[in-house]
Design a protein around this motif. Structure first.
Motif, PDB file in Angstrom:
ATOM      1  N   ARG A 189      -7.662  19.375  24.829  1.00  0.00           N
ATOM      2  CA  ARG A 189      -6.211  19.485  24.616  1.00  0.00           C
ATOM      3  C   ARG A 189      -5.452  19.358  25.936  1.00  0.00           C
ATOM      4  N   ARG A 190      -5.979  20.025  26.980  1.00  0.00           N
ATOM      5  CA  ARG A 190      -5.309  20.006  28.286  1.00  0.00           C
ATOM      6  C   ARG A 190      -5.276  18.583  28.845  1.00  0.00           C
ATOM      7  N   ALA A 197      -3.005  16.196  26.792  1.00  0.00           N
ATOM      8  CA  ALA A 197      -1.568  16.431  27.016  1.00  0.00           C
ATOM      9  C   ALA A 197      -1.159  15.823  28.358  1.00  0.00           C
ATOM     10  N   SER A 207       2.213  18.443  24.149  1.00  0.00           N
ATOM     11  CA  SER A 207       1.777  19.734  24.687  1.00  0.00           C
ATOM     12  C   SER A 207       0.311  19.958  24.336  1.00  0.00           C
ATOM     13  N   GLU A 208      -0.218  21.081  24.845  1.00  0.00           N
ATOM     14  CA  GLU A 208      -1.614  21.422  24.531  1.00  0.00           C
ATOM     15  C   GLU A 208      -1.719  22.141  23.191  1.00  0.00           C
ATOM     16  N   ASN A 209      -0.577  22.540  22.638  1.00  0.00           N
ATOM     17  CA  ASN A 209      -0.601  23.347  21.410  1.00  0.00           C
ATOM     18  C   ASN A 209      -0.522  22.489  20.150  1.00  0.00           C
TER      19      ASN A 209
END
Ligand code: SF4
Length: 226
Positions: free
Chosen positions: A143-144, A147, A154-156
């Motif tokens: 995710r990081r 992004a 975003s990472e979310n």
């Protein structure tokens, strides 16, 4: 924006094959996937060594042990009371499902997700590296990186959205799925850390490449913490 298949090839060129998962047996993969929840891999290694030394690293043995014996052996991995219970439940599922030839990836995933303490990331890790079926593993490192590369704002982003993003863009190939996830982890540990080491990062296509924080070299140990 760098294409996902190009990203895979670049990371493979930079780091070479990772040959994951670091385990001697499929059951050891499952145990590692449970124990690595919320802890660094070096702590998992200590717990696995304890289980091995005592001859506990067999599914039938593990489910027959007193809870206390498992707790004691896996203490280095943290949250050991919770993880001991999860290990017993996961081992029972492993005994029931192994080798999984009669099940599709989604059937196997559905069964594993019924086990208390097995979420999507753990289930996919077990399916990919223990049952050796192609399903992509998404973790915080993925995710990081995604992004920062601009794939997502975003990472979310929900797990299944990121998973679908990958699986619709790269060939459904067991070897590629195994390597790509391992390479992302390697890159995130070496350079794309919480505080990114962009100055020396070899991923020149990254839009964040103009950061000038930190410094590092490719000679750092691969299990360095993030
Ligand atoms: S340039 Fe920075 S943000 Fe981009 S991949 Fe490298 S370390 Fe991560």
């Amino acid at each position: 924006m760098i294409e996902l298949t190009t990203l895979y090839k670049k990371l493979l060129d930079i780091y070479g094959p990772q040959n994951w998962w670091p385990a001697d047996t499929p059951f050891e993969v499952l145990v590692g996937a449970i124990l690595t929840q919320n802890t660094a891999w070096r702590n998992v290694e200590k717990a696995i060594q304890n289980l091995k030394k005592q001859g506990f690293l067999e599914p039938a043995t593990l489910v027959s042990l007193p809870l206390k014996a498992i707790e004691e052996a896996i203490k280095p991995s943290g949250f050991y009371k919770l993880k001991a219970k999860r290990l017993i439940e996961a081992s029972k599922a492993f005994i029931k499902l192994w080798p999984g030839n009669h099940l599709t990836v989604s059937e196997l995933r559905k069964e594993l997700l019924k086990v208390h303490g097995i979420g999507p990331e753990t289930a996919d890790s077990i399916i990919l590296y223990a049952f050796e079926k192609p399903t992509f593993v998404i973790d915080a490192y993925t995710r990081r990186l995604f992004a920062r590369l601009g794939y997502f704002e975003s990472e979310n982003i929900p797990y299944d959205v990121v998973k679908r993003f990958v699986e619709s863009r790269i060939p459904k190939d067991l070897k590629i799925y195994k390597e790509f996830h391992a390479l992302i982890v390697e890159h995130a540990k070496r350079f794309c850390r919480k505080s990114p080491m962009c100055y020396d990062c070899p991923l020149l296509e990254c839009p964040k490449k103009d950061f000038t924080t930190g410094n590092t070299t490719l000679d750092q140990p691969s299990k360095a913490s993030s």
